[in-house]
Design a protein around this motif. Sequence first.
Motif, PDB file in Angstrom:
ATOM      1  N   LYS A 872       0.839  -1.195   0.000  1.00 48.65           N
ATOM      2  CA  LYS A 872       0.000   0.000   0.000  1.00 48.65           C
ATOM      3  C   LYS A 872       0.878   1.250   0.000  1.00 48.65           C
ATOM      4  N   MET A 873       0.512   2.203  -0.828  1.00 54.64           N
ATOM      5  CA  MET A 873       1.186   3.497  -0.884  1.00 54.64           C
ATOM      6  C   MET A 873       0.110   4.576  -0.840  1.00 54.64           C
ATOM      7  N   GLN A 874       0.176   5.465   0.161  1.00 56.21           N
ATOM      8  CA  GLN A 874      -0.862   6.467   0.368  1.00 56.21           C
ATOM      9  C   GLN A 874      -0.286   7.872   0.289  1.00 56.21           C
ATOM     10  N   ASN A 875      -1.137   8.785  -0.196  1.00 55.16           N
ATOM     11  CA  ASN A 875      -0.762  10.189  -0.413  1.00 55.16           C
ATOM     12  C   ASN A 875       0.449  10.287  -1.331  1.00 55.16           C
ATOM     13  N   LEU A 876       0.333   9.647  -2.489  1.00 58.51           N
ATOM     14  CA  LEU A 876       1.439   9.631  -3.442  1.00 58.51           C
ATOM     15  C   LEU A 876       1.812  11.028  -3.922  1.00 58.51           C
ATOM     16  N   LEU A 877       0.867  11.959  -3.904  1.00 56.28           N
ATOM     17  CA  LEU A 877       1.143  13.322  -4.358  1.00 56.28           C
ATOM     18  C   LEU A 877       1.791  14.169  -3.266  1.00 56.28           C
ATOM     19  N   ASP A 878       1.965  13.599  -2.084  1.00 52.96           N
ATOM     20  CA  ASP A 878       2.586  14.291  -0.954  1.00 52.96           C
ATOM     21  C   ASP A 878       1.890  15.623  -0.686  1.00 52.96           C
ATOM     22  N   GLU A 879       0.561  15.575  -0.632  1.00 57.68           N
ATOM     23  CA  GLU A 879      -0.231  16.770  -0.396  1.00 57.68           C
ATOM     24  C   GLU A 879      -0.131  17.226   1.060  1.00 57.68           C
ATOM     25  N   ALA A 880      -0.405  18.498   1.288  1.00 59.26           N
ATOM     26  CA  ALA A 880      -0.436  19.079   2.627  1.00 59.26           C
ATOM     27  C   ALA A 880      -1.848  19.551   2.948  1.00 59.26           C
ATOM     28  N   ILE A 881      -2.199  19.520   4.232  1.00 62.73           N
ATOM     29  CA  ILE A 881      -3.465  20.069   4.699  1.00 62.73           C
ATOM     30  C   ILE A 881      -3.268  21.564   4.912  1.00 62.73           C
ATOM     31  N   GLU A 882      -4.087  22.383   4.252  1.00 60.38           N
ATOM     32  CA  GLU A 882      -3.918  23.834   4.322  1.00 60.38           C
ATOM     33  C   GLU A 882      -5.250  24.513   4.583  1.00 60.38           C
ATOM     34  N   ILE A 883      -5.214  25.549   5.417  1.00 61.96           N
ATOM     35  CA  ILE A 883      -6.379  26.389   5.685  1.00 61.96           C
ATOM     36  C   ILE A 883      -6.004  27.824   5.317  1.00 61.96           C
ATOM     37  N   LYS A 884      -6.870  28.461   4.553  1.00 66.51           N
ATOM     38  CA  LYS A 884      -6.583  29.789   4.014  1.00 66.51           C
ATOM     39  C   LYS A 884      -7.578  30.799   4.567  1.00 66.51           C
ATOM     40  N   ARG A 885      -7.037  31.972   4.937  1.00 65.43           N
ATOM     41  CA  ARG A 885      -7.884  33.045   5.455  1.00 65.43           C
ATOM     42  C   ARG A 885      -7.348  34.363   4.915  1.00 65.43           C
ATOM     43  N   ALA A 886      -8.166  35.059   4.154  1.00 65.60           N
ATOM     44  CA  ALA A 886      -7.771  36.348   3.549  1.00 65.60           C
ATOM     45  C   ALA A 886      -6.482  36.204   2.752  1.00 65.60           C
ATOM     46  N   ASN A 887      -6.425  35.199   1.877  1.00 59.51           N
ATOM     47  CA  ASN A 887      -5.277  34.941   1.001  1.00 59.51           C
ATOM     48  C   ASN A 887      -3.998  34.603   1.758  1.00 59.51           C
ATOM     49  N   VAL A 888      -4.128  34.220   3.027  1.00 58.46           N
ATOM     50  CA  VAL A 888      -2.978  33.816   3.826  1.00 58.46           C
ATOM     51  C   VAL A 888      -3.194  32.380   4.281  1.00 58.46           C
ATOM     52  N   ILE A 889      -2.180  31.536   4.102  1.00 61.18           N
ATOM     53  CA  ILE A 889      -2.248  30.171   4.617  1.00 61.18           C
ATOM     54  C   ILE A 889      -2.024  30.251   6.118  1.00 61.18           C
ATOM     55  N   VAL A 890      -3.106  30.130   6.884  1.00 61.40           N
ATOM     56  CA  VAL A 890      -3.022  30.289   8.337  1.00 61.40           C
ATOM     57  C   VAL A 890      -2.760  28.955   9.039  1.00 61.40           C
ATOM     58  N   PHE A 891      -2.851  27.847   8.306  1.00 62.92           N
ATOM     59  CA  PHE A 891      -2.551  26.541   8.898  1.00 62.92           C
ATOM     60  C   PHE A 891      -2.001  25.635   7.809  1.00 62.92           C
ATOM     61  N   GLU A 892      -0.943  24.871   8.149  1.00 58.02           N
ATOM     62  CA  GLU A 892      -0.377  23.915   7.206  1.00 58.02           C
ATOM     63  C   GLU A 892       0.169  22.716   7.974  1.00 58.02           C
ATOM     64  N   GLU A 893      -0.150  21.540   7.460  1.00 56.84           N
ATOM     65  CA  GLU A 893       0.355  20.302   8.055  1.00 56.84           C
ATOM     66  C   GLU A 893       0.622  19.299   6.931  1.00 56.84           C
ATOM     67  N   LYS A 894       1.773  18.634   6.986  1.00 53.98           N
ATOM     68  CA  LYS A 894       2.126  17.645   5.980  1.00 53.98           C
ATOM     69  C   LYS A 894       2.008  16.254   6.590  1.00 53.98           C
ATOM     70  N   PRO A 895       0.989  15.497   6.212  1.00 52.79           N
ATOM     71  CA  PRO A 895       0.851  14.133   6.753  1.00 52.79           C
ATOM     72  C   PRO A 895       1.878  13.169   6.198  1.00 52.79           C
ATOM     73  N   GLY A 896       2.525  13.539   5.085  1.00 52.06           N
ATOM     74  CA  GLY A 896       3.556  12.680   4.514  1.00 52.06           C
ATOM     75  C   GLY A 896       2.982  11.538   3.679  1.00 52.06           C
ATOM     76  N   GLN A 897       3.880  10.779   3.096  1.00 50.83           N
ATOM     77  CA  GLN A 897       3.516   9.598   2.305  1.00 50.83           C
ATOM     78  C   GLN A 897       3.730   8.349   3.151  1.00 50.83           C
ATOM     79  N   SER A 898       2.760   7.453   3.097  1.00 52.39           N
ATOM     80  CA  SER A 898       2.835   6.221   3.882  1.00 52.39           C
ATOM     81  C   SER A 898       3.008   5.021   2.966  1.00 52.39           C
ATOM     82  N   PHE A 899       3.806   4.069   3.438  1.00 53.18           N
ATOM     83  CA  PHE A 899       4.068   2.851   2.680  1.00 53.18           C
ATOM     84  C   PHE A 899       3.919   1.660   3.629  1.00 53.18           C
ATOM     85  N   ALA A 900       3.268   0.602   3.161  1.00 53.31           N
ATOM     86  CA  ALA A 900       3.046  -0.579   3.993  1.00 53.31           C
ATOM     87  C   ALA A 900       3.140  -1.830   3.136  1.00 53.31           C
ATOM     88  N   LEU A 901       3.610  -2.915   3.759  1.00 52.09           N
ATOM     89  CA  LEU A 901       3.734  -4.214   3.106  1.00 52.09           C
ATOM     90  C   LEU A 901       3.243  -5.274   4.085  1.00 52.09           C
TER      91      LEU A 901
END
Length: 907
Positions: A872-901
């Motif tokens: 299993k390979m998850q979040n292959l695009l390596d996306e980040a969780i982002e919250i935007k307020r008035a054109n400013v990213i006020v929150f960002e978190e990177k859950p990373g990519q996970s790999f399992a066998l």
Amino acid sequence: MKKNEMFQRAPLVLAIATASVIAPNAIAQVEMDTIAGPQAQQLEEVLVQGRLKDAAEMLVSERLEEEVVTDILGSEMIGRVGDSTVAAALRRVSGLSLISDKFVYVRGLGERYSSTTLNGATVPSPDLTRNVIPLDIFPTSVVDSLAVQKSYSADQAATFGGGNVNIRTKGIPDALTYSIEIGSGMNSETEGDVLSYDGGGDDSFGTDDGTRALPTELQRALQRFKGRLGVQDIRNVLELEGNEFGSAAEAISAAQRLNRELALNLNRDIAIEEESGTPDLDVKGSVGNRFYMGDDWEIGFLAGASYKNRWREEETTKRSYGLPEEVVDVESTSTYSVDLSGNVNVGIRFADEQEVSLTNLYLRNTDDDTAVRDFFNENRQVSDGRGFREYTIKYEERDLLVHQAKGRHSVGPATKALIPGGLLNWAPEALTIDWFYSDATAQTDIPNEVTVNADTVTNAQGETLASSVSTGVNSSGFRFTELEDQVLNYGWSTALPLVFSRSTLELSGGFARTEKARTYKQTEFRLGVLSADDAGSLGGSLGDVFGDSQVTNPDNNYIFDRAGANNQSYIAATLTDAAFGKVDWTLNETWRMSAGARWEEYNQVALDWNPYGYTLDDPQITSDADELLDATYTDDAVYPSLSLTYMGSLWAETFQLRFGASKTAVRPDLREITDAIYIDPITDEQIKGNPNARPSEITNFDVRGEWYFDNGDSLTLTAYYKDIMDPIEFFELASSDTNTAREIINAESGEITGVELEALKALGFLGQFMDSFFVQGNLTVQETELVAGTEADAPTNPVRNMSGASDYVVNMLVGFDSPDGAHSATLGYNVFGDRLYLAGRNGAPDAYELPFHSLDLTYAWYPTEEITIKAKMQNLLDEAIEIKRANVIVFEEKPGQSFALSAQYTF
């Protein structure tokens, strides 16, 4: 043919029948092989191919028989995509969004509008602040299927907004089966060393061995000193006990010594260090069998267990939308998680007429967090060269124990023959009686949650150069939290089908009672450093700063006390009695109408509880009549439902057109009807309850067209509308610059209008090579509108989207099953549109969570019929969780990519 032989051959017959729909060339091969001679391996290949493709079809085929709009997600499809929790798996259902990795929003409505049941019964929640169940607590290893009912029917609880998620656990197998699976994995954000501290000896099992528990010495002291442990409080009690002191200074000195000695009972082994992380470990096993005794009696069992541990690191960054470069908050957290589950099911059946089963389930989820947070606020900005640091240690154990019994009974020929004297000959054979009984307890224990505040010296970039523990009464906090939530749910229903020449009619009705009791106890101590003889000592290890020698040194001024305003703890209870009746009529196998009504009487009480109240002026529970009245809530209403279905063959071999209409309600949560201002134990936000909160009344309409083709393809189109009166919402309250406060109120109104499109398509029409591929996906497009009304406190946008709602949700699966049945792969994609995270007030802009493009890949290899190797390979695009307020990213978190066998052996 003997019965055992028939059961042994049944899966093969089913596989060939399924393959005849989806793989005609495979059936032709089977016929050729049968003429040529026995070819066991080739028959097995057809079985695997049929099973895997049939798993994709389960999303649409099972709902054919449902009277209302329902989506089904089977265990095979969950396994294909590789989701490990129920919360993650539900992202694949049309119209559903996942919030905070644990709460599901159905059709744009928040988690309070979505109910969850386990095998049809209500179960308690281990969540500290919500009555709803966090779905990340359920591992998919115990799940047989997930049924998401989106249209209300009278046999469901009336607290139905977006829908109901019914988690159906695995049942007793038809024959002997056992399996064992072991796996490992990693995450790209968790590399090398992790933050940790000295814990207990049983941490690897997800439970504390007593190291973190509230010391008995402190419990005795709380009783002795009436809940107050300050120096002056101790002095007063000592004098009341008859102790004599030569002077006031001597009395104060004695009280100070005792105060510091009490502080030594806390577990202050809190030095935060780095250690090497370990790869994930995931082990599962199960065994089950069914035994046949004669022609009519069957008994069976299924037992299973799982264990999983993992390290995860995450870094979150928060910024002020007004001063994004100056007010910054960066937190690094290392989490050691342990998940345990165990289940035992037993059952007995007689002639398909009498059936009783028992289900026992235990779940444990434990997260051990170690975090270091560096931040700046309006008082200290990045350019000032000084900032703040917060160290946090939090060990949270959540447990759920469920005991369920259910039965289904009918008076058929075998039952009548079993009872002598023809005593049951009068009973109609088609009459069925179902009953259930569920007793469940959820507990959350957070012992010795430690927070230490520090001051930092920083460079121009805001990087910390040095830090030392802050002086003051709030230098450190030690919090102990206990939650117990118990639910007793039982009921019965009966159904009588009547068959006429051109139609069938089923009359049904039943009763259910739900009793819920919850206690929440929070105890917090503060160990403050007013001054230190050696100021440099405050910059050392946390274990040294709060070590015995530092605390007891008379040249240092350490003070100890119990913190809090005595309104964090509470007790609450609800009682719901319900009765329903339904009529289900089918004409010429073309038209079907189901109509019903449900009566519910709901009673709720929620009271602030001060466990350390020892006087009439400071009681544990108020005796004020007005406060007691404000703490109670009652509701008594009838909720109707109507469903119409047309069944034909428009454009497809099987076609259904459904229409549903109903009225439902969503009630305030347990703490929300109290007038107290309390601190959310998760977010540390101030929350203000509202004794005037009213239930939300919801009018629901939906229309669904379903096309099922003989080649296995399907298409579903749904339109829905919801009108909400008095929707329950959180609104931001006025607060200080460094704090966030929210209140619960009833908005004026809300509306949701949406369309869902779902399809399953085999790709063989593109050529022989593509015959092994299929595509399954769904798209939801919707509009939501919330009118804040006069009760809201100065909202920036009086008309806005509903919280957590997205304009669109997309799910897509591309599946591959190799012709020889030895390989399968699934590529899953999920994305949601911008969704409102926080509504602003007094002109402050709203905050929106940005789309998260989730792309996951699961590959399985079947070297033998019994062995499965899965990657299993998850979040292959390596996306980040982002919250935007008035054109400013006020929150960002990177859950990373996970790999399992993992490797699984199943017999």
